[in-house]
Structures are given as C-alpha cells and as structure tokens.
Scaffold this motif. Sequence first.
Motif, PDB file in Angstrom:
ATOM      1  N   SER A   1       0.859  -1.196   0.000  1.00 46.88           N
ATOM      2  CA  SER A   1       0.000   0.000   0.000  1.00 46.88           C
ATOM      3  C   SER A   1       0.889   1.238   0.000  1.00 46.88           C
ATOM      4  CB  SER A   1      -0.872   0.064   1.258  1.00 46.88           C
ATOM      5  OG  SER A   1      -1.747  -1.007   1.325  1.00 46.88           O
ATOM      6  N   TYR A   2       1.917   1.162   0.808  1.00 50.51           N
ATOM      7  CA  TYR A   2       2.900   2.243   0.920  1.00 50.51           C
ATOM      8  C   TYR A   2       3.510   2.541  -0.447  1.00 50.51           C
ATOM      9  CZ  TYR A   2       7.492   4.085   2.496  1.00 50.51           C
ATOM     10  OH  TYR A   2       8.621   4.808   2.676  1.00 50.51           O
ATOM     11  N   GLU A   3       3.956   1.486  -1.128  1.00 52.84           N
ATOM     12  CA  GLU A   3       4.573   1.669  -2.443  1.00 52.84           C
ATOM     13  C   GLU A   3       3.543   2.196  -3.448  1.00 52.84           C
ATOM     14  OE1 GLU A   3       7.811  -1.951  -1.930  1.00 52.84           O
ATOM     15  OE2 GLU A   3       6.220  -2.132  -3.420  1.00 52.84           O
ATOM     16  N   GLY A   4       2.326   1.630  -3.378  1.00 47.15           N
ATOM     17  CA  GLY A   4       1.281   2.026  -4.320  1.00 47.15           C
ATOM     18  C   GLY A   4       0.908   3.483  -4.150  1.00 47.15           C
ATOM     19  N   MET A   5       0.750   3.910  -2.907  1.00 49.77           N
ATOM     20  CA  MET A   5       0.377   5.295  -2.627  1.00 49.77           C
ATOM     21  C   MET A   5       1.499   6.227  -3.063  1.00 49.77           C
ATOM     22  SD  MET A   5      -1.852   7.305  -1.616  1.00 49.77           S
ATOM     23  CE  MET A   5      -1.886   9.064  -1.284  1.00 49.77           C
ATOM     24  N   GLY A   6       2.733   5.801  -2.848  1.00 49.48           N
ATOM     25  CA  GLY A   6       3.873   6.604  -3.281  1.00 49.48           C
ATOM     26  C   GLY A   6       3.801   6.866  -4.781  1.00 49.48           C
ATOM     27  N   ARG A   7       3.493   5.803  -5.519  1.00 53.92           N
ATOM     28  CA  ARG A   7       3.410   5.954  -6.979  1.00 53.92           C
ATOM     29  C   ARG A   7       2.253   6.861  -7.398  1.00 53.92           C
ATOM     30  NH1 ARG A   7       4.806   0.584  -7.961  1.00 53.92           N
ATOM     31  NH2 ARG A   7       2.634   0.057  -8.326  1.00 53.92           N
ATOM     32  N   VAL A   8       1.092   6.702  -6.720  1.00 52.63           N
ATOM     33  CA  VAL A   8      -0.060   7.554  -7.019  1.00 52.63           C
ATOM     34  C   VAL A   8       0.322   9.015  -6.812  1.00 52.63           C
ATOM     35  CG1 VAL A   8      -2.342   8.279  -6.168  1.00 52.63           C
ATOM     36  CG2 VAL A   8      -1.849   5.848  -6.448  1.00 52.63           C
TER      37      VAL A   8
END
Lengths: 346, 346
Positions: free
Chosen positions: B241-248
């Motif tokens: 989630s952390y990585e995904g949110m970072g990308r968003v």
Amino acid sequence: MRNFTIALDAMGGDFGPHISLPASSKSLLLHPNLYITIVGDKQIISPLLSQYQLLEHPRIKFMHAPETISMEDDPVSVLRHRSQSSMLVALQLVASGGADACVSAGNTGALMLLAKHTLKTLEGISRPALVSALPNNRGGHSYLMDLGANLQCGCDTLFNFALMGSVLCEKVEQLSSPSVSLLNVGRETNKGNDTIKHCANLLANTEYINYIGYIEANELFDGRADVVVTDGFSGNIALKSYEGMGRVFLAQLQKAMDATWYSRFLGKLLNPIIKNQLKHLHPDLYNGASLIGLRGIVVKSHGSANVEAFTYAIEQAIKEIQWQIPACISARLESVLAERDCLSHE
Amino acid sequence: MRNFTIALDAMGGDFGPHISLPASSKSLLLHPNLYITIVGDKQIISPLLSQYQLLEHPRIKFMHAPETISMEDDPVSVLRHRSQSSMLVALQLVASGGADACVSAGNTGALMLLAKHTLKTLEGISRPALVSALPNNRGGHSYLMDLGANLQCGCDTLFNFALMGSVLCEKVEQLSSPSVSLLNVGRETNKGNDTIKHCANLLANTEYINYIGYIEANELFDGRADVVVTDGFSGNIALKSYEGMGRVFLAQLQKAMDATWYSRFLGKLLNPIIKNQLKHLHPDLYNGASLIGLRGIVVKSHGSANVEAFTYAIEQAIKEIQWQIPACISARLESVLAERDCLSHE
C-alpha cells in the motif's frame, strides 16, 4: 427525490456537535428535501443549535439522549448498559422508520454492534461490513472492504462482502458491472491462504459478480478493480497505510518547498496547482464509510472529521437513501441464494 | 573488516544477470574486502561477464548452475525437482561456509523454502521471517516484518519476530534499545484478535524487548516504532500500500507540473529540490529484505530491482555480515529461553 430524514448522532467523534451541527447546516443548504433529526444531550446541544443557526430551522428536529459513548468504551458493555445513548437513539429512529439513515462519527465497534442489534442484518448476512470509496488514479473510486468491522473472515463472509460491495458500487457509481477483486499477496492463483483461494473459486463461479482475480495492495489505487475485498484486519491496514503514506509525502513536499527562499518562492506559485491536482486524494473527500448488510442505512464518519469531511459522510448517506441500497443488496442476495439452490439440485 | 564472500544468485529476478552483474561490479568497487561468487547458467553468464568487466576480476568467482527458478514456479516442486538451480547452489555455498551471505532477486516463496532447508533455522525458530527497513518521517528507518513469508502467524511466531527484528535493528541502526510495536487496528489494548493480545502480553513481560504497545498502519512511517511486527499477509499489504500510494502521489505531482506551460516552467525549477527531499523515500533505497531466523545470511532483492536497487540489497547483506546477525539473534534467543525457564521455575 422525495423528502427524507437523516438521524444524526451529534455527540460522536472527537469534536461532537461542534462538527456535526455546522455540517448539518451545510447539508441542509445543499439538499432542500433533507430533514435532519439531531440526537444528543440537550444541555450541550441546545446552546449550539442557535450558534449554528439551526434553532428554528424548519427541517431540523431535536431528540434528547442523555448518554454519550466515548471512543474508549467497550462495545459489549455499551450494548448492555447504555440504552439512552445518542448513537442508539439515532439507530432506533432508523429501525422504527422515523429516519431513512443514521450518520455517526462515534466509536466504530459500538456503532457496528448497536446497528446490528437495532437494525438486524439482511437475510443471509451474519455481520455487517464497513466499506469506503477510495479515490483511484483513473479519477474514479475503488470500494475497499472490510475496513475493520470484521477482523477475521471466513470464505462465505468474504463472498457476501464481494456481493454487497458490487451492488453498492454499481448503484452509487452507476457502473453496469463493477469489477471485483480479492486483496492478496500476489496475483497468481496459488497465492494466499485457503480461505482466499476457496473464496476466489466461489466468486469465479457466480454470474452475479464480475470477478477479475487477485489484486496486490500496490494496485489498490490504479483503478483496475472497482471493488476490493479483504478481511477487516488487512483492509484497515491498507486504508491506514494509504493515509499514512499520503501524510508522509505531503510533509516531505512541504519541507522541500520550505527549504530555501528560492524554493519558498517557487512553492508559493506552484502550490495552488499542486493542491488542485491532489485534492481528489484528500481524505476528507472519501470520509463516510458505509455499514452494509443491515436492514437500514448507517454511515460512519471519521472520528477526527472536520466540517467538510462530515458533510461528505452525510452526502454518502443521501446517495444510499437515493439508491435504496439495503433493498438492492437484499434482492441480489436472494438471486444468489436461488442460483446456489439451483446448483445444489442439479 | 576482514575479507568476505557473497554468493549471488545471478539468474533470479525479472532481468537476471543484466541487473545482478552490473550491481556486483558496483559493489566490488565500493568494498575492497568483498568477494563475489556469481552462480548461474554458464551459457548465459559467460558472455556477460566480459560485457560487465568482471571476466578476470580478481575478486569474482563463477559457479555453474544449469537450472533457473522462475517467479511462477511452485516452491514445493522447486524443492523436490530443481537440485541444480542457481538459487539453491548459492544457498549451499553459504551452508558449506564457502560464502558469508546469499543475495537473490528470485521467487520469494522458493527462496524462503530452499533457505530453510539448506541453512536450517536457529534454535527456537520454526520459520524464517522476511523483514525490510522502511524510511520514516524522522529520517531514520522502521523495520517492518513479516513481509509475506509467513501469511498466518501464531503468538510465539510474532514474539520471535519481535525479538529478531529488535536485534537486527539494534545492530544495523546502532540503536541501544529499539522500540518494538505490534501492528493493529487501533492503539487501545482491547483492539485486535486474541493472537495479538496474547503476544502483546508476552512482549510487555520480557526485559529483552522494548515493547511500546500497538501501532496503527497510518503511524508506520512516523518513526515512533523502530520495529513493527505483524503477520506476513498484513505486512505485505502494508508494504505494498505504501509503495502504491507513493506511486499515485508521484504521478499526481507530475500531472500537476505538466498541467500548463506555467506549471511546467515552475516544475522544472522546483523539481530538483523536490526530488532531493523525496529521495530518501525512494523504494530503491530500501531494497533488500532480509530473511532472518536462519543459520546464515540471506537477502532478497525486489524481482524488478534496477542496478542501483540491487546494489542496496548487496549493501544490506554486507551490513549483516559485518554485525554477524545470525549469531547475535541466536544469543538473544538463548537469553530469552533462559528467562522463560527461570519464570517457569519460580
């Protein structure tokens, strides 16, 4: 849309009526058919009603409830000993038909338990689920559930979540066949525990759900799945990681802009554009988690919501009233049960 | 530091030797005491060794392993039928004392199973854990575990994770008493399932762990806890989630900067400052998850790691060699077992 009433637990949340009352005021302005019944402690609410221009508002009613449930209260003890709490009275209004929905920013566990006991769950549903629409990178929403109401979930529970989330998303987002996914540690079919694998199998074999396979948490926000289903422990962690990471990034961005006079100057010019671009990711805009699977509409606001965020929770309740979500879910559940009966007789 | 050797599974990951070989080259330049044994398929590796100036490097050895494990391979079948894989041969080098650590970007499940069978776990540990150091908002690192190697964990397993993570963090970050927390859906002691509550009780009652209570996922990155313990399913979801949110977030930031000629101009000027501020959050910098609880050092790189990220995975292995992490964990486990013996005799 016909006239409708929302029962508001005015005492819940970190700031109680100081948020729920001005949010009511705002919502009444936006929706001429909206009636609100404010439920709370007379001594606290009365002076605030005039402060927020609600005292003689033709679409505001007030109902006294002397007890308040705190964020620390144990849900089971609340259920037993707090029969006059604002949360319970608001829920009872929905159960008796005196209101079309209940909105509360109070203790989630207590809301869950009181709602289940007061409103009862739909046929085939053992416990309600907590679901929220998160903004995704395609500019739409992905519905994530469960967010913490059901820490451990069996296969049937996850299946029912998928079904209910699918109906909610279909109606509120006006999508003809929302894609549904199970949150897992990998996309491959051999990933995850037995519960998830079994549920994936059930989902792939029903015509009522557009199941697209597993999704990993880093794909949560890319919009591939309209509905993402997981147990309440994992869903809570995904949601909060998302919020936490958002805050980390904003803090670092601010630091970058505050670094030198030069970056402060550039930041001042660029800030409005960045804010505008990021605004659809703001947590306030997706405040309002729905408790679904009940014979009534209940929306939970963040405990720390501000007026704008609380208004969005009321907005969510209005959408669910408009689309009669509990009736739609109930109808879909019936169809699925009929499908299962057919299969078992084949 | 004395000379030391890393056994490199050169074939693992999405890009195999095209990443692992140039990363080796980089690491050899940085560490004059580092020796690397490249393990992989001769036919593929041989021409690449000269391409990456490694052919006659005095600190490079090559070991032929004709089989490769793909990301899709089933770990159990790999264990049974792939006795000549580069991953297994690299692990065997560590087991036999021919190398001090193994680094692989290959299939996580296979690495976990092969490592456990080849190196064996430490006394008192039934399965190794996967742990990674994530950058936090205080400019330090928070160690999150398990990241997906153990989907469901009992109370003792979580306790052992806390102990091992605490030792790893203490040594690598040079902290005298790292704070340890359990990931949960709330901070209150009544939150979570029975496993977590029981584990919290155990952790609060041992002098070997500085247990500070529960942490919610939105606090993961604020640096309050140096070590955050959870089961592999939740840990995987939090990390991704952390990585995904970072990308968003980065995608939206880029969109804001690309919106108009004016924002493009300002963005160009501000971009280097923002990049510099955000660089410590970049996933490349925390590539290198450690498999701990084994009688040897194993570091897992992201499958999609680039050269820089893979170099960080090698860096992580070097730190663990330097601090002799398995021996330190083993010693701490002994002390805790002794403490428990004392308690049971009281």
